[in-house]
Design a protein around this motif. Structure first.
Motif, PDB file in Angstrom:
ATOM      1  N   ARG A 179      -4.836   1.376  -4.887  1.00 43.57           N
ATOM      2  CA  ARG A 179      -5.140   0.968  -6.251  1.00 43.57           C
ATOM      3  C   ARG A 179      -4.130  -0.059  -6.749  1.00 43.57           C
ATOM      4  O   ARG A 179      -4.415  -0.822  -7.665  1.00 43.57           O
ATOM      5  N   VAL A 212       0.255  11.385  -4.918  1.00 41.29           N
ATOM      6  CA  VAL A 212       1.369  10.811  -4.169  1.00 41.29           C
ATOM      7  C   VAL A 212       2.115   9.782  -5.016  1.00 41.29           C
ATOM      8  O   VAL A 212       3.323   9.611  -4.889  1.00 41.29           O
ATOM      9  N   PHE A 213       1.391   9.126  -5.913  1.00 42.79           N
ATOM     10  CA  PHE A 213       1.991   8.042  -6.682  1.00 42.79           C
ATOM     11  C   PHE A 213       2.244   8.411  -8.136  1.00 42.79           C
ATOM     12  O   PHE A 213       2.583   7.554  -8.944  1.00 42.79           O
ATOM     13  N   ASN A 248      -2.488   8.293   4.563  1.00 41.52           N
ATOM     14  CA  ASN A 248      -3.091   9.126   3.538  1.00 41.52           C
ATOM     15  C   ASN A 248      -4.099   8.307   2.722  1.00 41.52           C
ATOM     16  O   ASN A 248      -5.221   8.746   2.456  1.00 41.52           O
ATOM     17  N   GLU A 249      -3.689   7.102   2.364  1.00 41.08           N
ATOM     18  CA  GLU A 249      -4.575   6.219   1.601  1.00 41.08           C
ATOM     19  C   GLU A 249      -5.803   5.841   2.427  1.00 41.08           C
ATOM     20  O   GLU A 249      -6.921   5.801   1.914  1.00 41.08           O
ATOM     21  N   ILE A 281       2.156   7.599   4.025  1.00 40.36           N
ATOM     22  CA  ILE A 281       1.441   7.294   2.790  1.00 40.36           C
ATOM     23  C   ILE A 281       0.263   6.376   3.082  1.00 40.36           C
ATOM     24  O   ILE A 281      -0.850   6.580   2.591  1.00 40.36           O
ATOM     25  N   ASN A 292      -9.980  15.562  -3.208  1.00 45.48           N
ATOM     26  CA  ASN A 292      -9.384  14.649  -2.242  1.00 45.48           C
ATOM     27  C   ASN A 292      -8.743  13.461  -2.956  1.00 45.48           C
ATOM     28  O   ASN A 292      -7.614  13.066  -2.658  1.00 45.48           O
ATOM     29  N   ALA A 306      -4.747  12.387  -3.230  1.00 47.02           N
ATOM     30  CA  ALA A 306      -4.264  11.056  -2.849  1.00 47.02           C
ATOM     31  C   ALA A 306      -3.521  10.400  -4.004  1.00 47.02           C
ATOM     32  O   ALA A 306      -2.481   9.774  -3.820  1.00 47.02           O
ATOM     33  N   THR A 339     -15.085  12.523   5.696  1.00 45.52           N
ATOM     34  CA  THR A 339     -15.212  11.236   6.368  1.00 45.52           C
ATOM     35  C   THR A 339     -16.171  11.302   7.552  1.00 45.52           C
ATOM     36  O   THR A 339     -16.238  10.368   8.354  1.00 45.52           O
ATOM     37  N   LEU A 378       3.853  14.716   1.059  1.00 46.92           N
ATOM     38  CA  LEU A 378       3.891  13.471   0.288  1.00 46.92           C
ATOM     39  C   LEU A 378       3.835  13.722  -1.216  1.00 46.92           C
ATOM     40  O   LEU A 378       4.323  12.919  -2.007  1.00 46.92           O
ATOM     41  N   ILE A 388       0.835  -1.201   0.000  1.00 40.06           N
ATOM     42  CA  ILE A 388       0.000   0.000   0.000  1.00 40.06           C
ATOM     43  C   ILE A 388       0.870   1.253   0.000  1.00 40.06           C
ATOM     44  O   ILE A 388       0.613   2.203  -0.725  1.00 40.06           O
ATOM     45  N   ALA A 389       1.931   1.220   0.803  1.00 37.77           N
ATOM     46  CA  ALA A 389       2.805   2.396   0.872  1.00 37.77           C
ATOM     47  C   ALA A 389       3.506   2.632  -0.455  1.00 37.77           C
ATOM     48  O   ALA A 389       3.775   3.760  -0.828  1.00 37.77           O
ATOM     49  N   ARG A 390       3.798   1.545  -1.174  1.00 41.10           N
ATOM     50  CA  ARG A 390       4.543   1.691  -2.409  1.00 41.10           C
ATOM     51  C   ARG A 390       3.650   2.084  -3.569  1.00 41.10           C
ATOM     52  O   ARG A 390       4.014   2.916  -4.397  1.00 41.10           O
ATOM     53  N   SER A 391       2.459   1.516  -3.659  1.00 36.61           N
ATOM     54  CA  SER A 391       1.668   1.812  -4.850  1.00 36.61           C
ATOM     55  C   SER A 391       0.204   2.136  -4.562  1.00 36.61           C
ATOM     56  O   SER A 391      -0.604   2.178  -5.480  1.00 36.61           O
ATOM     57  N   GLY A 392      -0.123   2.365  -3.307  1.00 37.12           N
ATOM     58  CA  GLY A 392      -1.471   2.810  -3.001  1.00 37.12           C
ATOM     59  C   GLY A 392      -2.488   1.690  -2.970  1.00 37.12           C
ATOM     60  O   GLY A 392      -2.195   0.554  -3.328  1.00 37.12           O
ATOM     61  N   ARG A 421     -10.795   4.550  -7.651  1.00 39.59           N
ATOM     62  CA  ARG A 421     -10.821   3.092  -7.720  1.00 39.59           C
ATOM     63  C   ARG A 421     -12.088   2.606  -8.407  1.00 39.59           C
ATOM     64  O   ARG A 421     -12.134   1.520  -8.951  1.00 39.59           O
ATOM     65  N   GLY A 480     -10.708  16.685   4.693  1.00 44.29           N
ATOM     66  CA  GLY A 480     -10.673  15.241   4.924  1.00 44.29           C
ATOM     67  C   GLY A 480     -11.563  14.839   6.088  1.00 44.29           C
ATOM     68  O   GLY A 480     -12.307  13.858   6.020  1.00 44.29           O
ATOM     69  N   ARG A 515      -7.212   7.540   4.775  1.00 38.44           N
ATOM     70  CA  ARG A 515      -8.130   8.683   4.860  1.00 38.44           C
ATOM     71  C   ARG A 515      -8.906   8.841   3.567  1.00 38.44           C
ATOM     72  O   ARG A 515     -10.124   9.083   3.583  1.00 38.44           O
TER      73      ARG A 515
END
Lengths: 185, 185
Positions: A23, B109-110, A102-103, A99, B102, B106, B162, A161, A17-21, B23, B158, A105
């Motif tokens: 998704r 970041v990627f 963040n995801e 990260i 939002n 998010a 939520t 980020l 998750i931290a690397r690619s979210g 997503r 955020g 949230r």
DNA sequence: GGGAGAACTGAAACTATTTTCAGGATACGT
DNA sequence: ACGTATCCTGAAAATAGTTTCAGTTCTCCC
């Protein structure tokens, strides 16, 4: 029973998750990261959603555990600043954790159950901040200040980020805001 | 040429993103929402990524266009508060726009390209805020205050999305912070 | 009103991802 | 050592989603 394997899988989820979210959260990725076969994931966690849910719960639990430790002896204002600033830094693991949050949230917007879990974690953290504000500045109206400071950290975290801000800049701004809002004690 | 159809599709994209996030961004969803066939989407936009990119650009452009209008005559501090508070409210469209932003934050970041586009939009907005801060309180150090206020809005957004905060609570906190940071004019 | 080109459709082919499952390995009590 | 329950694998089946494309409709110019 191999609870240790499940643990390893959940940690792999966090890294993915931290690397690619969220998704990029694929069973194949998680399996590779954890060094297990794809088939093992449904075996332990039912299905993809079960795994994701377990992973997110795991993140929340880790956060709760971390919050309890760490009670340095500095004065309240310094502890407050340190707590807020601890969300930023150059260590890879810190960034990964940020990260992930963040995801979390972002995902909570579309998922009531996750929003509830998130609210619990957030509330615990905000309570901690409020207690420190109270201690550092007994006269102040601590609750809204704590809300402002924690929301500000979340906002700055997004900027950090996405490369709009360095960790040091975020920390400097936070230190300044703490002084501004608590008065020149 | 039917630029109008492309426009309709891009608006459908926005609604889909607001409803179920990046997503949930499926060609089938977009096609249904826009009332066209699936095949038309690649026809106009090349492929899925082209469509998504066009949709995000469209969101950015809309935001830029919106920022330019709206120049009421109230005094600077009131305009500042109004600008910040305008991110919150009960109209469905406002909430949809906030959700889209939002998601954009998010995703950035990627994705470096998206981070760049996002930074441009954010910077324009923050510049507007800084100008108002400057006008409302000429002595103040406007840049960090503008950064703090805009980051705070993002953080509060955020919380609002939520369900951890109502729009009214967010607005009240912002009004209070503006007073706190600009001094009692 | 006929032809040419652009807009559009629907379904088939393709790709990506998850789920299932038959069976192999491993641990553990007896 | 044997039996058995659990852990685990790899590949096949199922599912979800995207891309292609042959053909239809629409538009508008002549």
């Amino acid at each position: 029973m191999a609870a240790e394997t499940k643990e390893r899988i959940l940690e792999a989820c966090e890294r993915v998750i931290a690397r690619s979210g969220l998704r990029g959260f694929r069973l194949s990725e998680v399996a590779r990261e954890a060094g297990v076969s794809i088939g093992l994931l449904p075996y332990h966690f039912g299905d993809r959603d079960g795994l994701l849910q377990a992973a997110l719960d795991h993140v929340n639990e880790s956060a709760a555990r971390r919050a309890v430790q760490d009670r340095p002896v500095a004065d309240a204002r310094a502890r407050l600043t340190a707590l807020l600033c601890s969300e930023f830094g150059d260590e890879a693991q810190l960034r990964a954790g940020s990260i992930t949050w963040n995801e979390l949230r972002a995902a909570a917007v579309f998922d009531r159950a996750q929003a509830t879990a998130l609210a619990r974690s957030t509330s615990a953290w905000q309570g901690e901040v409020r207690a420190l504000v109270q201690a550092a500045s007994p006269g102040a109206d601590a609750a809204p200040i704590a809300l402002a400071l924690t929301a500000l950290v979340e906002g700055l975290s997004g900027r950090w980020l996405t490369g709009q801000l360095t960790a040091a800049e975020a920390q400097a701004l936070l230190a300044r805001l703490v002084d501004e809002l608590l008065g020149p004690a």
